[in-house]
Scaffold this motif. Structure first.
Motif, PDB file in Angstrom:
ATOM      1  N   SER A 121      -5.873   2.166  -1.795  1.00  0.00           N
ATOM      2  CA  SER A 121      -5.207   1.298  -0.819  1.00  0.00           C
ATOM      3  C   SER A 121      -5.966   1.315   0.494  1.00  0.00           C
ATOM      4  O   SER A 121      -6.207   0.269   1.103  1.00  0.00           O
ATOM      5  CB  SER A 121      -3.759   1.743  -0.591  1.00  0.00           C
ATOM      6  OG  SER A 121      -2.970   1.510  -1.735  1.00  0.00           O
ATOM      7  N   HIS A 122      -6.367   2.501   0.923  1.00  0.00           N
ATOM      8  CA  HIS A 122      -7.124   2.627   2.173  1.00  0.00           C
ATOM      9  C   HIS A 122      -8.438   1.851   2.073  1.00  0.00           C
ATOM     10  O   HIS A 122      -8.818   1.133   3.003  1.00  0.00           O
ATOM     11  CB  HIS A 122      -7.386   4.100   2.484  1.00  0.00           C
ATOM     12  CG  HIS A 122      -8.248   4.311   3.676  1.00  0.00           C
ATOM     13  ND1 HIS A 122      -7.779   4.164   4.963  1.00  0.00           N
ATOM     14  CD2 HIS A 122      -9.563   4.614   3.777  1.00  0.00           C
ATOM     15  CE1 HIS A 122      -8.778   4.375   5.806  1.00  0.00           C
ATOM     16  NE2 HIS A 122      -9.868   4.655   5.112  1.00  0.00           N
ATOM     17  N   GLU A 171       3.508  -0.270   3.902  1.00  0.00           N
ATOM     18  CA  GLU A 171       3.299   1.063   3.332  1.00  0.00           C
ATOM     19  C   GLU A 171       4.578   1.446   2.581  1.00  0.00           C
ATOM     20  O   GLU A 171       5.590   1.764   3.197  1.00  0.00           O
ATOM     21  CB  GLU A 171       2.987   2.089   4.426  1.00  0.00           C
ATOM     22  CG  GLU A 171       1.723   1.801   5.218  1.00  0.00           C
ATOM     23  CD  GLU A 171       0.434   2.018   4.435  1.00  0.00           C
ATOM     24  OE1 GLU A 171       0.482   2.492   3.277  1.00  0.00           O
ATOM     25  OE2 GLU A 171      -0.637   1.703   4.987  1.00  0.00           O
ATOM     26  N   LYS A 180      -7.760  -1.967   2.195  1.00  0.00           N
ATOM     27  CA  LYS A 180      -7.407  -2.376   3.569  1.00  0.00           C
ATOM     28  C   LYS A 180      -8.654  -2.421   4.442  1.00  0.00           C
ATOM     29  O   LYS A 180      -8.862  -3.385   5.192  1.00  0.00           O
ATOM     30  CB  LYS A 180      -6.373  -1.407   4.175  1.00  0.00           C
ATOM     31  CG  LYS A 180      -4.997  -1.531   3.556  1.00  0.00           C
ATOM     32  CD  LYS A 180      -3.989  -0.624   4.227  1.00  0.00           C
ATOM     33  CE  LYS A 180      -4.232   0.831   3.874  1.00  0.00           C
ATOM     34  NZ  LYS A 180      -3.164   1.730   4.320  1.00  0.00           N
ATOM     35  N   GLN A 240       6.656   4.441   3.343  1.00  0.00           N
ATOM     36  CA  GLN A 240       7.166   4.558   4.708  1.00  0.00           C
ATOM     37  C   GLN A 240       8.246   3.524   5.043  1.00  0.00           C
ATOM     38  O   GLN A 240       8.709   3.470   6.174  1.00  0.00           O
ATOM     39  CB  GLN A 240       6.017   4.439   5.709  1.00  0.00           C
ATOM     40  CG  GLN A 240       5.010   5.558   5.569  1.00  0.00           C
ATOM     41  CD  GLN A 240       3.823   5.410   6.504  1.00  0.00           C
ATOM     42  OE1 GLN A 240       3.667   4.409   7.194  1.00  0.00           O
ATOM     43  NE2 GLN A 240       2.969   6.419   6.518  1.00  0.00           N
ATOM     44  N   SER A 248       0.831  -1.189   0.000  1.00  0.00           N
ATOM     45  CA  SER A 248       0.000   0.000   0.000  1.00  0.00           C
ATOM     46  C   SER A 248       0.872   1.247   0.000  1.00  0.00           C
ATOM     47  O   SER A 248       2.094   1.176   0.151  1.00  0.00           O
ATOM     48  CB  SER A 248      -0.865  -0.051   1.272  1.00  0.00           C
ATOM     49  OG  SER A 248      -1.562   1.139   1.462  1.00  0.00           O
ATOM     50  N   LYS A 249       0.250   2.386  -0.166  1.00  0.00           N
ATOM     51  CA  LYS A 249       0.867   3.687   0.101  1.00  0.00           C
ATOM     52  C   LYS A 249      -0.091   4.433   1.004  1.00  0.00           C
ATOM     53  O   LYS A 249      -1.312   4.414   0.770  1.00  0.00           O
ATOM     54  CB  LYS A 249       1.110   4.474  -1.183  1.00  0.00           C
ATOM     55  CG  LYS A 249       2.261   3.935  -1.997  1.00  0.00           C
ATOM     56  CD  LYS A 249       2.560   4.844  -3.167  1.00  0.00           C
ATOM     57  CE  LYS A 249       3.707   4.296  -3.965  1.00  0.00           C
ATOM     58  NZ  LYS A 249       3.956   5.110  -5.165  1.00  0.00           N
ATOM     59  N   SER A 250       0.428   5.080   2.010  1.00  0.00           N
ATOM     60  CA  SER A 250      -0.427   5.737   3.001  1.00  0.00           C
ATOM     61  C   SER A 250      -1.272   6.854   2.396  1.00  0.00           C
ATOM     62  O   SER A 250      -2.324   7.180   2.930  1.00  0.00           O
ATOM     63  CB  SER A 250       0.421   6.272   4.160  1.00  0.00           C
ATOM     64  OG  SER A 250       1.363   7.215   3.687  1.00  0.00           O
ATOM     65  N   SER A 251      -0.853   7.401   1.259  1.00  0.00           N
ATOM     66  CA  SER A 251      -1.602   8.496   0.636  1.00  0.00           C
ATOM     67  C   SER A 251      -2.577   8.021  -0.449  1.00  0.00           C
ATOM     68  O   SER A 251      -3.258   8.842  -1.054  1.00  0.00           O
ATOM     69  CB  SER A 251      -0.618   9.496   0.021  1.00  0.00           C
ATOM     70  OG  SER A 251       0.174   8.843  -0.956  1.00  0.00           O
TER      71      SER A 251
END
Length: 95
Positions: free
Chosen positions: A24-25, A42, A28, A45, A17-20
């Motif tokens: 992805s959000h 992430e 999840k 990160q 994923s990527k937090s931005s």
């Protein structure tokens, strides 16, 4: 690919994923709502995130995130996961 294989080994569900990334959000949240507790990496990160992202692109994940592995097998990205969910096929994969 060896790097990806080692990251998903012995883990029932993994999401890259990527937090931005809003997709992805969403993926999840969807997988957690089914009751699974996925391992999440992430890529924005972790120290080798760019290298992992290149490896995901090489195995055919377009775009690179979200990338979902279940039972050490690459299942797909957001479109595939949503389609599996709509056909009631995602939950059985996660159980």
């Amino acid at each position: 690919m060896d790097m990806i294989t080692s990251m998903v080994s012995d883990k029932p569900a993994v999401i890259f994923s990527k937090s931005s990334c809003c997709m992805s959000h969403s993926i999840k949240s969807l997988i957690r709502s089914i009751g699974a507790n996925p391992t999440v990496y992430e890529l924005d990160q972790v120290a080798n995130g760019k290298q992992i992202e290149r490896a995901l692109l090489q195995i055919g994940c377009q775009p690179s995130v979200p990338a979902v592995f279940i039972g050490q097998q690459f299942i797909g990205g957001s479109k595939t996961i949503i389609n599996l969910h709509l056909r009631n096929e995602l939950a059985p994969l996660l159980k």
